[in-house]
Design a protein around this motif. Structure first.
Motif, PDB file in Angstrom:
ATOM      1  N   TYR A 195       0.859  -1.188   0.000  1.00 29.45           N
ATOM      2  CA  TYR A 195       0.000   0.000   0.000  1.00 29.45           C
ATOM      3  C   TYR A 195       0.897   1.239   0.000  1.00 29.45           C
ATOM      4  O   TYR A 195       1.944   1.254   0.652  1.00 29.45           O
ATOM      5  CB  TYR A 195      -0.893   0.051   1.249  1.00 29.45           C
ATOM      6  CG  TYR A 195      -1.750  -1.167   1.456  1.00 29.45           C
ATOM      7  CD1 TYR A 195      -3.075  -1.192   1.011  1.00 29.45           C
ATOM      8  CD2 TYR A 195      -1.248  -2.295   2.107  1.00 29.45           C
ATOM      9  CE1 TYR A 195      -3.872  -2.309   1.219  1.00 29.45           C
ATOM     10  CE2 TYR A 195      -2.044  -3.415   2.311  1.00 29.45           C
ATOM     11  CZ  TYR A 195      -3.345  -3.421   1.866  1.00 29.45           C
ATOM     12  OH  TYR A 195      -4.128  -4.529   2.065  1.00 29.45           O
ATOM     13  N   ASP A 215       0.441   5.486   0.590  1.00 30.23           N
ATOM     14  CA  ASP A 215      -0.404   6.658   0.853  1.00 30.23           C
ATOM     15  C   ASP A 215       0.217   7.868   0.171  1.00 30.23           C
ATOM     16  O   ASP A 215       1.421   8.115   0.304  1.00 30.23           O
ATOM     17  CB  ASP A 215      -0.532   6.905   2.357  1.00 30.23           C
ATOM     18  CG  ASP A 215      -1.444   5.896   3.043  1.00 30.23           C
ATOM     19  OD1 ASP A 215      -1.994   5.018   2.333  1.00 30.23           O
ATOM     20  OD2 ASP A 215      -1.602   5.970   4.271  1.00 30.23           O
ATOM     21  N   ARG A 275      -5.031   6.417  -0.679  1.00 32.36           N
ATOM     22  CA  ARG A 275      -4.303   5.159  -0.483  1.00 32.36           C
ATOM     23  C   ARG A 275      -4.415   4.303  -1.740  1.00 32.36           C
ATOM     24  O   ARG A 275      -5.517   4.041  -2.220  1.00 32.36           O
ATOM     25  CB  ARG A 275      -4.846   4.385   0.708  1.00 32.36           C
ATOM     26  CG  ARG A 275      -4.269   2.957   0.803  1.00 32.36           C
ATOM     27  CD  ARG A 275      -4.450   2.352   2.166  1.00 32.36           C
ATOM     28  NE  ARG A 275      -3.670   3.081   3.158  1.00 32.36           N
ATOM     29  CZ  ARG A 275      -3.819   2.924   4.477  1.00 32.36           C
ATOM     30  NH1 ARG A 275      -4.726   2.083   4.939  1.00 32.36           N
ATOM     31  NH2 ARG A 275      -3.071   3.604   5.324  1.00 32.36           N
ATOM     32  N   LEU A 303      -8.702   8.991   1.461  1.00 35.00           N
ATOM     33  CA  LEU A 303      -8.643   8.871   2.916  1.00 35.00           C
ATOM     34  C   LEU A 303      -9.083  10.154   3.619  1.00 35.00           C
ATOM     35  O   LEU A 303      -9.662  10.111   4.698  1.00 35.00           O
ATOM     36  CB  LEU A 303      -7.205   8.561   3.365  1.00 35.00           C
ATOM     37  CG  LEU A 303      -6.570   7.276   2.866  1.00 35.00           C
ATOM     38  CD1 LEU A 303      -5.146   7.168   3.390  1.00 35.00           C
ATOM     39  CD2 LEU A 303      -7.374   6.055   3.268  1.00 35.00           C
TER      40      LEU A 303
END
Length: 204
Positions: A43, A45, A178, A189
């Motif tokens: 992942y 961000d 994200r 987010l």
């Protein structure tokens, strides 16, 4: 640790990944394809400034095991405040039954709809902050309104990807997104309406 220093952003390992030994070699790959070679679930961000024209700025990378679940949404994208939208209309979300009710709903100066990851916005000369708060309410994400610009939104967007729709609204918005590289999915987010001089997230 070496990757974190090289990229100058935090790198997080899931508990079962801390003892994993990785052996791989690659060159001339961009960030996302490169990090996908390092763990079963990855992942990233990002911070995106809608008016800057710059590429999304990575804030943190998460290397997780395949069955570990998703990292906490506030792991790197933290906010100090959250603005709330308070409205008198409690009927929203209920389908209009009569033609009169349908017409009344269509005449509302601000309508937002979010379905199947596509966002529709119809705004007639509504304050930007109000539009963002309404979007945040529908997406279930925090919206941080740090100042009240004179900017109004007068447009109609129909079933657009969320990030594209937010970009169309105003150049004054920060998006925190994200990217789930394993599933090729992205989700919002947090939204921030910051004063033009304050473009970086505190702490970075």
């Amino acid at each position: 640790d070496a990757l974190s220093k090289r990229l100058k952003i935090p790198v997080f390992l899931g508990p079962s990944m801390e003892t994993e030994l990785i052996s791989t070699e690659f060159s001339e790959l961009t960030l996302e394809p490169a990090v996908q070679l390092l763990a079963p679930a990855v992942y990233i961000d990002y911070e995106i400034n809608t008016g800057s024209g710059e590429l999304p700025r990575p804030l943190g990378i998460f290397f997780y095991a395949a069955n570990q679940g998703e990292p906490p949404v506030t792991a790197v994208v933290r906010g100090t405040t959250q603005s709330l939208l308070i409205e008198g209309d409690t009927e929203e979300g209920i389908e209009p039954e009569t033609e009169e009710e349908k017409k009344k709903q269509e005449e509302q100066p601000l309508r937002v709809n979010f379905q199947n990851n596509f966002l529709s916005v119809k705004s007639r000369k509504q304050p930007l902050a109000l539009v963002l708060l309404k979007i945040g309410e529908h997406l279930g994400i925090p919206v941080d309104v740090q100042y009240q610009p004179a900017e109004v939104v007068d447009l109609e967007l129909n079933k657009m990807p969320v990030e594209d729709a937010i970009r169309r609204l105003s150049p004054s918005v920060q998006m925190f997104v994200r990217a789930d590289l394993t599933r090729s999915e992205r989700r919002l987010l947090r939204l921030v309406l910051a004063e033009p001089a304050k473009t970086a997230q505190p702490g970075f």
